[in-house]
Write an enzyme that holds these catalytic residues in place. Structure first.
Site, PDB file in Angstrom:
ATOM      1  N   GLY A  18       0.777  -1.393   0.032  1.00 27.54           N
ATOM      2  CA  GLY A  18      -0.113   0.097   0.128  1.00 27.54           C
ATOM      3  C   GLY A  18       0.879   1.289   0.066  1.00 27.54           C
ATOM      4  O   GLY A  18       0.785   2.286  -0.734  1.00 27.54           O
ATOM      5  N   ASN A 106      -8.387 -16.702   4.923  1.00 31.22           N
ATOM      6  CA  ASN A 106      -8.409 -15.712   4.003  1.00 31.22           C
ATOM      7  C   ASN A 106      -9.708 -15.785   3.384  1.00 31.22           C
ATOM      8  O   ASN A 106     -10.252 -14.647   2.789  1.00 31.22           O
ATOM      9  CB  ASN A 106      -7.274 -15.502   3.232  1.00 31.22           C
ATOM     10  CG  ASN A 106      -6.329 -14.702   3.754  1.00 31.22           C
ATOM     11  OD1 ASN A 106      -6.335 -13.673   4.170  1.00 31.22           O
ATOM     12  ND2 ASN A 106      -4.823 -15.335   3.820  1.00 31.22           N
ATOM     13  N   ASN A 132      -2.575 -12.756  -1.086  1.00 28.26           N
ATOM     14  CA  ASN A 132      -2.181 -14.308  -1.309  1.00 28.26           C
ATOM     15  C   ASN A 132      -3.156 -15.199  -0.342  1.00 28.26           C
ATOM     16  O   ASN A 132      -3.252 -14.897   0.799  1.00 28.26           O
ATOM     17  CB  ASN A 132      -0.815 -14.639  -1.276  1.00 28.26           C
ATOM     18  CG  ASN A 132      -0.134 -14.332  -2.335  1.00 28.26           C
ATOM     19  OD1 ASN A 132      -0.556 -14.495  -3.475  1.00 28.26           O
ATOM     20  ND2 ASN A 132       1.142 -13.800  -2.172  1.00 28.26           N
ATOM     21  N   ASP A 160       5.445 -11.560 -11.541  1.00 31.56           N
ATOM     22  CA  ASP A 160       6.047 -12.735 -12.063  1.00 31.56           C
ATOM     23  C   ASP A 160       6.662 -12.517 -13.511  1.00 31.56           C
ATOM     24  O   ASP A 160       7.732 -13.134 -13.741  1.00 31.56           O
ATOM     25  CB  ASP A 160       5.362 -14.067 -11.906  1.00 31.56           C
ATOM     26  CG  ASP A 160       4.666 -14.061 -10.575  1.00 31.56           C
ATOM     27  OD1 ASP A 160       5.293 -14.064  -9.513  1.00 31.56           O
ATOM     28  OD2 ASP A 160       3.410 -14.039 -10.493  1.00 31.56           O
ATOM     29  N   HIS A 188      -0.180 -18.084  -9.026  1.00 28.82           N
ATOM     30  CA  HIS A 188       0.774 -17.439  -8.479  1.00 28.82           C
ATOM     31  C   HIS A 188       1.339 -18.131  -7.252  1.00 28.82           C
ATOM     32  O   HIS A 188       0.949 -17.755  -6.130  1.00 28.82           O
ATOM     33  CB  HIS A 188       0.192 -15.723  -8.048  1.00 28.82           C
ATOM     34  CG  HIS A 188       1.424 -15.067  -7.236  1.00 28.82           C
ATOM     35  ND1 HIS A 188       2.534 -14.634  -7.896  1.00 28.82           N
ATOM     36  CD2 HIS A 188       1.336 -14.805  -5.963  1.00 28.82           C
ATOM     37  CE1 HIS A 188       3.165 -13.982  -6.734  1.00 28.82           C
ATOM     38  NE2 HIS A 188       2.515 -13.973  -5.726  1.00 28.82           N
TER      39      HIS A 188
HETATM   40  P1  NAX Z   1       1.777  -6.212   4.833  1.00 22.83           P
HETATM   41  O1  NAX Z   1       1.676  -7.144   6.052  1.00 22.83           O
HETATM   42  O2  NAX Z   1       2.771  -5.200   5.032  1.00 22.83           O
HETATM   43  O3  NAX Z   1       0.326  -5.189   5.061  1.00 22.83           O
HETATM   44  C1  NAX Z   1      -0.878  -5.862   4.690  1.00 22.83           C
HETATM   45  C2  NAX Z   1      -1.723  -4.837   5.243  1.00 22.83           C
HETATM   46  O4  NAX Z   1      -3.058  -5.119   4.868  1.00 22.83           O
HETATM   47  C3  NAX Z   1      -1.649  -4.535   6.709  1.00 22.83           C
HETATM   48  O5  NAX Z   1      -1.674  -3.189   6.748  1.00 22.83           O
HETATM   49  C4  NAX Z   1      -2.940  -5.229   7.293  1.00 22.83           C
HETATM   50  O6  NAX Z   1      -3.440  -4.264   8.690  1.00 22.83           O
HETATM   51  C5  NAX Z   1      -3.840  -5.005   6.130  1.00 22.83           C
HETATM   52  N1  NAX Z   1      -5.048  -6.015   6.232  1.00 22.83           N
HETATM   53  C6  NAX Z   1      -4.953  -7.399   6.772  1.00 22.83           C
HETATM   54  N2  NAX Z   1      -6.162  -7.808   6.679  1.00 22.83           N
HETATM   55  C7  NAX Z   1      -7.144  -6.823   5.926  1.00 22.83           C
HETATM   56  C8  NAX Z   1      -8.438  -6.887   5.805  1.00 22.83           C
HETATM   57  N3  NAX Z   1      -9.177  -7.891   6.020  1.00 22.83           N
HETATM   58  N4  NAX Z   1      -8.936  -5.646   5.228  1.00 22.83           N
HETATM   59  C9  NAX Z   1      -8.062  -4.754   4.983  1.00 22.83           C
HETATM   60  N5  NAX Z   1      -6.896  -4.588   5.544  1.00 22.83           N
HETATM   61  C10 NAX Z   1      -6.234  -5.765   5.953  1.00 22.83           C
HETATM   62  O7  NAX Z   1       1.772  -6.973   3.404  1.00 22.83           O
HETATM   63  P2  NAX Z   1       2.184  -6.458   2.005  1.00 22.83           P
HETATM   64  O8  NAX Z   1       3.740  -6.584   1.709  1.00 22.83           O
HETATM   65  O9  NAX Z   1       1.671  -5.211   1.866  1.00 22.83           O
HETATM   66  O10 NAX Z   1       1.390  -7.583   1.194  1.00 22.83           O
HETATM   67  C11 NAX Z   1       0.122  -7.538   0.965  1.00 22.83           C
HETATM   68  C12 NAX Z   1      -0.162  -8.935   0.135  1.00 22.83           C
HETATM   69  O11 NAX Z   1       0.167  -9.234  -1.040  1.00 22.83           O
HETATM   70  C13 NAX Z   1       0.384 -10.213   0.803  1.00 22.83           C
HETATM   71  O12 NAX Z   1      -0.908 -11.163   1.064  1.00 22.83           O
HETATM   72  C14 NAX Z   1       1.450 -10.817   0.078  1.00 22.83           C
HETATM   73  O13 NAX Z   1       1.512 -12.217   0.150  1.00 22.83           O
HETATM   74  C15 NAX Z   1       0.608 -10.470  -1.371  1.00 22.83           C
HETATM   75  N6  NAX Z   1       1.649 -10.469  -2.565  1.00 22.83           N
HETATM   76  C16 NAX Z   1       1.327 -10.688  -3.592  1.00 22.83           C
HETATM   77  C17 NAX Z   1       2.037 -10.701  -4.376  1.00 22.83           C
HETATM   78  C18 NAX Z   1       1.490 -11.050  -6.064  1.00 22.83           C
HETATM   79  O14 NAX Z   1       2.273 -11.000  -7.006  1.00 22.83           O
HETATM   80  N7  NAX Z   1       0.292 -11.477  -6.401  1.00 22.83           N
HETATM   81  C19 NAX Z   1       3.495 -10.200  -4.878  1.00 22.83           C
HETATM   82  C20 NAX Z   1       3.888  -9.523  -3.373  1.00 22.83           C
HETATM   83  C21 NAX Z   1       3.118  -9.784  -1.965  1.00 22.83           C
HETATM   84  O15 NAX Z   1       3.951 -10.952  -1.647  1.00 22.83           O
END
Ligand code: NAX
Length: 331
Positions: A18, A106, A132, A160, A188
């Site tokens: 974000g 999730n 994810n 990717d 993914h």
């Molecule tokens: P962070 O842990 O830094 O941030 C996640 C944020 O989401 C936190 O601020 C948390 O409070 C918030 N959150 C959690 N549950 C929520 C909900 N139900 N509603 C609203 N907000 C919520 O993770 P970040 O590095 O930003 O990664 C976010 C997601 O992207 C992870 O699931 C990660 O695995 C996934 N990714 C996906 C990628 C892809 O190519 N599809 C690559 C990058 C990343 O690994």
């Protein structure tokens, strides 16, 4: 005449991705330099305090295109009238948690978000899932939003694709702009298949330029699939800026007629290339002048590629079985 703003909801807005994403959207990188945007920043309750800081920084950029910032943990407010919903937030896997637990936890989140999008967003809203396991989360959100057409749901494999392009460019010693027609197929996850057989380097087949078959199969393919883990090992934190960049690429290219090359996006399969119908899987996508996407036809797959893609899609079928079983959803 001044355009009306595009309203973009971003979940997990106070997280790492974000933080790297919002400023790019507000600066015009996603929708163009003359397109105003309004941001609906969605967090869970504990994320609201850091979110306030992020919103303050957005204010402090004085972005001319940013018309409004909404900060909320209420999904009906967060998705109200949005044109795009970028579902970034999700619960990370913790120690001792089984993969099935993660899918269920999730899954519940994405049922709630899908319902809230269904009830509050514009019917034209397009949804990109990043959190994810993004393919299955996307399928769950789609099933929970019956009034939003299925073709408006996407999950992200552009990171990717970008990773794979750079790996090939570096191996061949050419600029990354020389690499085209590289599709990521499947999930993914480390099982994804970056299709080097059909990739072009300049006007040549990648396999005519990089003739080291063992490197392509035994180094390139697994390295692309495990690049996220390698970033964590090197940086001590997961990829965020490159992931945010891939979100920008994904949305921008879904809005823009394709100029020759296709890109990898996870969409609902209807059986293309022998992929099981009814899963969200990564396919080669082009966007027509009318703004509608389609799966590129006529790509020929080697037996090796077919085997890899089938294994990745089998993983998606299993994820769907486990998650849908836990959530009581029907296929
Ligand atoms: P962070 O842990 O830094 O941030 C996640 C944020 O989401 C936190 O601020 C948390 O409070 C918030 N959150 C959690 N549950 C929520 C909900 N139900 N509603 C609203 N907000 C919520 O993770 P970040 O590095 O930003 O990664 C976010 C997601 O992207 C992870 O699931 C990660 O695995 C996934 N990714 C996906 C990628 C892809 O190519 N599809 C690559 C990058 C990343 O690994």
């Amino acid at each position: 005449m001044k355009k009306s703003p595009i309203r973009v909801a971003v979940t997990g807005a106070a997280g790492n991705i974000g933080y790297a994403l919002l400023f790019r959207i507000a600066s015009g990188a996603m929708f163009g330099p003359d397109q105003p945007v309004a941001l609906n920043l969605v967090e869970i309750e504990p994320g609201l305090a850091p979110l306030k800081g992020v919103a303050m920084e957005l204010d402090d950029c004085a972005f001319p295109l940013l018309t409004e910032i909404v900060q909320t943990a209420d999904l009906s407010v967060g998705f109200k009238d949005c044109d795009w919903a970028l579902l970034v937030g999700s619960v990370p896997r913790k120690q001792g948690m089984e993969r099935a637990d993660l899918l269920g936890i999730n899954g519940k989140v994405f049922v709630g978000q899908g319902k809230a999008i269904n009830d509050n967003a514009k019917s034209t809203c397009r949804v990109v899932v990043v959190g994810n396991p993004c393919n299955t989360n996307c399928l769950i959100a789609m099933k929970s939003a019956p009034d939003i057409p299925d073709e408006q749901f996407f999950a992200m494999t552009r990171l990717d694709e970008n990773r794979a392009k750079t790996q090939l460019a570096q191996k061949a010693g050419v600029p990354v702009s020389e690499i085209s027609e590289l599709c990521i197929w499947g999930n993914h996850s480390p099982t994804m298949f970056p299709d080097f057989f059909n990739t072009k380097i300049g006007r040549s087949k990648a396999t005519d330029v990089i003739t080291d078959d063992a490197w392509l199969k035994n180094t390139f393919v697994p390295d692309v699939g495990t690049r996220g883990a390698a970033i964590i090992a090197a940086r001590g934190a997961s990829s965020a800026a490159s992931a945010a960049n891939a979100v920008v690429d994904t949305v921008r290219d879904l809005c823009t007629p394709s100029r020759g090359d296709f890109h990898s996006v996870c969409v609902l399969s209807s059986g293309e290339y022998g992929t099981p119908a009814g899963i969200i899987t990564s396919l080669p996508i082009k966007v027509d002048a009318v703004g509608k996407w389609r799966v590129v036809e006529g790509i020929s797959l080697t037996d090796y590629a077919k085997e890899k893609i089938a294994a990745s899609n089998a993983e998606l079928l299993e994820e769907r079985k486990v998650a849908f079983g836990q959530l009581g959803l029907t296929i």
